[in-house]
Design a protein around this motif. Sequence first.
Motif, PDB file in Angstrom:
ATOM      1  N   ILE A  92      58.885  31.616  52.754  1.00  0.00           N
ATOM      2  CA  ILE A  92      58.628  31.073  51.420  1.00  0.00           C
ATOM      3  C   ILE A  92      59.655  31.679  50.471  1.00  0.00           C
ATOM      4  CG2 ILE A  92      56.969  30.808  49.542  1.00  0.00           C
ATOM      5  CD1 ILE A  92      54.733  31.277  51.526  1.00  0.00           C
ATOM      6  N   ARG A  93      60.431  30.847  49.828  1.00  0.00           N
ATOM      7  CA  ARG A  93      61.458  31.331  48.898  1.00  0.00           C
ATOM      8  C   ARG A  93      60.918  31.330  47.464  1.00  0.00           C
ATOM      9  NH1 ARG A  93      64.021  28.417  52.881  1.00  0.00           N
ATOM     10  NH2 ARG A  93      65.655  29.569  53.980  1.00  0.00           N
ATOM     11  N   SER A  94      61.639  32.023  46.597  1.00  0.00           N
ATOM     12  CA  SER A  94      61.225  32.130  45.193  1.00  0.00           C
ATOM     13  C   SER A  94      61.116  30.742  44.569  1.00  0.00           C
ATOM     14  CB  SER A  94      62.256  32.964  44.420  1.00  0.00           C
ATOM     15  OG  SER A  94      61.911  33.055  43.060  1.00  0.00           O
ATOM     16  N   GLY A  95      60.058  30.521  43.822  1.00  0.00           N
ATOM     17  CA  GLY A  95      59.851  29.227  43.174  1.00  0.00           C
ATOM     18  C   GLY A  95      59.190  28.207  44.071  1.00  0.00           C
ATOM     19  N   GLN A  96      58.663  28.659  45.234  1.00  0.00           N
ATOM     20  CA  GLN A  96      57.997  27.748  46.166  1.00  0.00           C
ATOM     21  C   GLN A  96      56.585  28.235  46.473  1.00  0.00           C
ATOM     22  OE1 GLN A  96      60.331  27.522  49.759  1.00  0.00           O
ATOM     23  NE2 GLN A  96      62.196  26.854  48.695  1.00  0.00           N
ATOM     24  N   ASP A  97      55.693  27.279  46.721  1.00  0.00           N
ATOM     25  CA  ASP A  97      54.381  27.552  47.295  1.00  0.00           C
ATOM     26  C   ASP A  97      54.301  26.792  48.613  1.00  0.00           C
ATOM     27  OD1 ASP A  97      53.696  29.075  45.160  1.00  0.00           O
ATOM     28  OD2 ASP A  97      52.202  27.698  44.333  1.00  0.00           O
ATOM     29  N   ALA A  98      53.630  27.402  49.617  1.00  0.00           N
ATOM     30  CA  ALA A  98      53.442  26.740  50.918  1.00  0.00           C
ATOM     31  C   ALA A  98      51.959  26.424  51.092  1.00  0.00           C
ATOM     32  CB  ALA A  98      53.931  27.638  52.044  1.00  0.00           C
ATOM     33  N   ILE A  99      51.650  25.160  51.358  1.00  0.00           N
ATOM     34  CA  ILE A  99      50.269  24.717  51.497  1.00  0.00           C
ATOM     35  C   ILE A  99      50.070  24.198  52.923  1.00  0.00           C
ATOM     36  CG2 ILE A  99      48.475  23.206  50.579  1.00  0.00           C
ATOM     37  CD1 ILE A  99      50.212  22.932  48.042  1.00  0.00           C
ATOM     38  N   PHE A 100      49.166  24.811  53.673  1.00  0.00           N
ATOM     39  CA  PHE A 100      48.857  24.348  55.027  1.00  0.00           C
ATOM     40  C   PHE A 100      47.786  23.262  54.928  1.00  0.00           C
ATOM     41  CE2 PHE A 100      51.203  28.009  56.014  1.00  0.00           C
ATOM     42  CZ  PHE A 100      51.541  27.994  57.358  1.00  0.00           C
ATOM     43  N   VAL A 101      48.084  22.108  55.534  1.00  0.00           N
ATOM     44  CA  VAL A 101      47.202  20.941  55.451  1.00  0.00           C
ATOM     45  C   VAL A 101      46.868  20.470  56.859  1.00  0.00           C
ATOM     46  CG1 VAL A 101      46.908  18.617  54.534  1.00  0.00           C
ATOM     47  CG2 VAL A 101      48.300  20.274  53.277  1.00  0.00           C
ATOM     48  N   ASN A 102      45.593  20.250  57.112  1.00  0.00           N
ATOM     49  CA  ASN A 102      45.149  19.737  58.417  1.00  0.00           C
ATOM     50  C   ASN A 102      44.230  18.540  58.191  1.00  0.00           C
ATOM     51  OD1 ASN A 102      44.817  19.624  61.245  1.00  0.00           O
ATOM     52  ND2 ASN A 102      42.937  20.845  61.126  1.00  0.00           N
ATOM     53  N   ASN A 103      44.645  17.376  58.711  1.00  0.00           N
ATOM     54  CA  ASN A 103      43.884  16.135  58.540  1.00  0.00           C
ATOM     55  C   ASN A 103      43.610  15.829  57.065  1.00  0.00           C
ATOM     56  OD1 ASN A 103      43.697  15.685  61.331  1.00  0.00           O
ATOM     57  ND2 ASN A 103      41.911  17.068  61.481  1.00  0.00           N
ATOM     58  N   GLY A 104      44.635  16.055  56.217  1.00  0.00           N
ATOM     59  CA  GLY A 104      44.518  15.733  54.797  1.00  0.00           C
ATOM     60  C   GLY A 104      43.761  16.745  53.977  1.00  0.00           C
ATOM     61  N   LYS A 105      43.324  17.836  54.602  1.00  0.00           N
ATOM     62  CA  LYS A 105      42.545  18.852  53.886  1.00  0.00           C
ATOM     63  C   LYS A 105      43.338  20.145  53.789  1.00  0.00           C
ATOM     64  CE  LYS A 105      38.119  21.318  53.977  1.00  0.00           C
ATOM     65  NZ  LYS A 105      36.839  21.517  54.714  1.00  0.00           N
ATOM     66  N   ARG A 133      49.347  21.770  65.625  1.00  0.00           N
ATOM     67  CA  ARG A 133      49.957  20.802  64.714  1.00  0.00           C
ATOM     68  C   ARG A 133      49.275  20.898  63.348  1.00  0.00           C
ATOM     69  NH1 ARG A 133      53.598  17.295  66.379  1.00  0.00           N
ATOM     70  NH2 ARG A 133      53.937  17.003  68.616  1.00  0.00           N
ATOM     71  N   VAL A 134      49.988  21.467  62.404  1.00  0.00           N
ATOM     72  CA  VAL A 134      49.493  21.595  61.036  1.00  0.00           C
ATOM     73  C   VAL A 134      50.640  21.247  60.099  1.00  0.00           C
ATOM     74  CG1 VAL A 134      48.540  23.126  59.277  1.00  0.00           C
ATOM     75  CG2 VAL A 134      47.867  23.396  61.658  1.00  0.00           C
ATOM     76  N   GLU A 135      50.407  20.395  59.133  1.00  0.00           N
ATOM     77  CA  GLU A 135      51.437  20.069  58.149  1.00  0.00           C
ATOM     78  C   GLU A 135      51.533  21.192  57.122  1.00  0.00           C
ATOM     79  OE1 GLU A 135      50.236  16.322  56.549  1.00  0.00           O
ATOM     80  OE2 GLU A 135      51.385  15.185  58.033  1.00  0.00           O
ATOM     81  N   VAL A 136      52.742  21.503  56.732  1.00  0.00           N
ATOM     82  CA  VAL A 136      52.967  22.509  55.688  1.00  0.00           C
ATOM     83  C   VAL A 136      53.712  21.830  54.537  1.00  0.00           C
ATOM     84  CG1 VAL A 136      53.947  24.745  55.092  1.00  0.00           C
ATOM     85  CG2 VAL A 136      53.091  24.326  57.418  1.00  0.00           C
ATOM     86  N   LEU A 137      53.074  21.811  53.396  1.00  0.00           N
ATOM     87  CA  LEU A 137      53.655  21.180  52.211  1.00  0.00           C
ATOM     88  C   LEU A 137      54.279  22.261  51.332  1.00  0.00           C
ATOM     89  CD1 LEU A 137      53.863  18.425  50.652  1.00  0.00           C
ATOM     90  CD2 LEU A 137      51.868  19.195  49.356  1.00  0.00           C
ATOM     91  N   PHE A 138      55.572  22.177  51.120  1.00  0.00           N
ATOM     92  CA  PHE A 138      56.269  23.105  50.227  1.00  0.00           C
ATOM     93  C   PHE A 138      56.382  22.460  48.846  1.00  0.00           C
ATOM     94  CE2 PHE A 138      57.637  24.559  54.379  1.00  0.00           C
ATOM     95  CZ  PHE A 138      57.625  25.939  54.246  1.00  0.00           C
ATOM     96  N   VAL A 139      55.927  23.168  47.816  1.00  0.00           N
ATOM     97  CA  VAL A 139      55.914  22.628  46.458  1.00  0.00           C
ATOM     98  C   VAL A 139      56.844  23.449  45.576  1.00  0.00           C
ATOM     99  CG1 VAL A 139      54.504  22.120  44.428  1.00  0.00           C
ATOM    100  CG2 VAL A 139      53.542  21.827  46.726  1.00  0.00           C
ATOM    101  N   ASN A 140      57.674  22.763  44.809  1.00  0.00           N
ATOM    102  CA  ASN A 140      58.545  23.413  43.822  1.00  0.00           C
ATOM    103  C   ASN A 140      57.698  23.746  42.596  1.00  0.00           C
ATOM    104  OD1 ASN A 140      60.611  24.172  42.064  1.00  0.00           O
ATOM    105  ND2 ASN A 140      62.026  22.651  42.885  1.00  0.00           N
ATOM    106  N   THR A 141      57.591  25.026  42.278  1.00  0.00           N
ATOM    107  CA  THR A 141      56.676  25.454  41.209  1.00  0.00           C
ATOM    108  C   THR A 141      57.325  25.509  39.829  1.00  0.00           C
ATOM    109  OG1 THR A 141      57.188  27.799  41.604  1.00  0.00           O
ATOM    110  CG2 THR A 141      55.348  26.825  42.840  1.00  0.00           C
ATOM    111  N   LYS A 142      58.613  25.222  39.741  1.00  0.00           N
ATOM    112  CA  LYS A 142      59.279  25.368  38.445  1.00  0.00           C
ATOM    113  C   LYS A 142      58.898  24.239  37.488  1.00  0.00           C
ATOM    114  CE  LYS A 142      63.613  22.748  38.946  1.00  0.00           C
ATOM    115  NZ  LYS A 142      65.081  22.827  38.920  1.00  0.00           N
ATOM    116  N   GLU A 143      59.226  24.434  36.208  1.00  0.00           N
ATOM    117  CA  GLU A 143      59.042  23.384  35.202  1.00  0.00           C
ATOM    118  C   GLU A 143      60.317  22.545  35.167  1.00  0.00           C
ATOM    119  OE1 GLU A 143      57.214  23.649  30.877  1.00  0.00           O
ATOM    120  OE2 GLU A 143      59.344  24.153  30.811  1.00  0.00           O
TER     121      GLU A 143
END
Length: 325
Positions: A39-52, A88-98
Amino acid sequence: MAFFKNQFSNVVEWEEFRDDMIFWKWSNREIKKGSKLIIRSGQDAIFVNNGKIEGIFQEDGEYNIDSEIIPFLSTLKGFKFGFNSGMRVEVLFVNTKEFTVKWGTQNPILIPAPQLPGGMPIRANGTFNFKVNDYVRLIDKIAGMKDSYLVDDIKIRITSVLDQLLMKWISKEGKNMFNLQANAYEIAKGIREDLDMEVMDNGMTITGFQVMSFNYPQEIQDMITKTASHEMIGNLQKYQQVSMTDAMASGKSHGGGTASDMAGMMMGMNIANEMMKNMNANQNQASGGGNSNAPQGGSKPNFCPNCGAKNEGANFCSNCGQKLG
């Protein structure tokens, strides 16, 4: 060969990072034993399984997935990596900056105006700011169907409703059509609140909206500029004189030869003399105007300055003989 391939660890990270990318999804791959999460600066990692959502990780750094991540996932705590198996788990990386985005009207907006039956055509430009603030809605509305999402996608969404919002807030409470910049803050505040409601369902929020300038048609802008210059002069009765002088000074008033040039010079001199006379008259009025009993242009005084006797236009006073003319 496949037996050994399944044992190789992999790295879960944002592989296609771009400054203008809101999120990116690591998917359709197995997380194997010994895999790492970066996980790099300015990122959040979200683990998602079956849409949850299984877990959200916000601290930047490098993690061992099987020992540091799996134990904290909400429904996968009991998962054990098999020798040849993966998860198998999806990982969603989100840019947290404005994000800051420039906007501008593509076509003039026709603002209703009593003086103009077709409306006042106005253009505007500025910036708006937004960021992701609700991961549940983001996944439900967008990330569940897309592998990535760009700032341009939000810009298209915003600009599609911006014309109507500009019309709404410019027309609200009878704003002065010729001085919109004075109300720019109030107009922008109202638009920001409406846009925030527009993107809220997608898990985002509008953190700022600014109007940098309003642009009128050139003929309207010329009229505003000329009116302002006449107001600065302070005497609207000289509108024609000032306009003529401006035309002569700028070279826009062309003659047909020496005679017309001389006529123009004479006209300019007459205008200047007239303005000087008016200035002198105003100065005399401000200073009190002078003595009404003093001789004007050689006329006889109404009273003798020596004895005060009334004079009927004679050259000498009838009472004391004082010379009056």
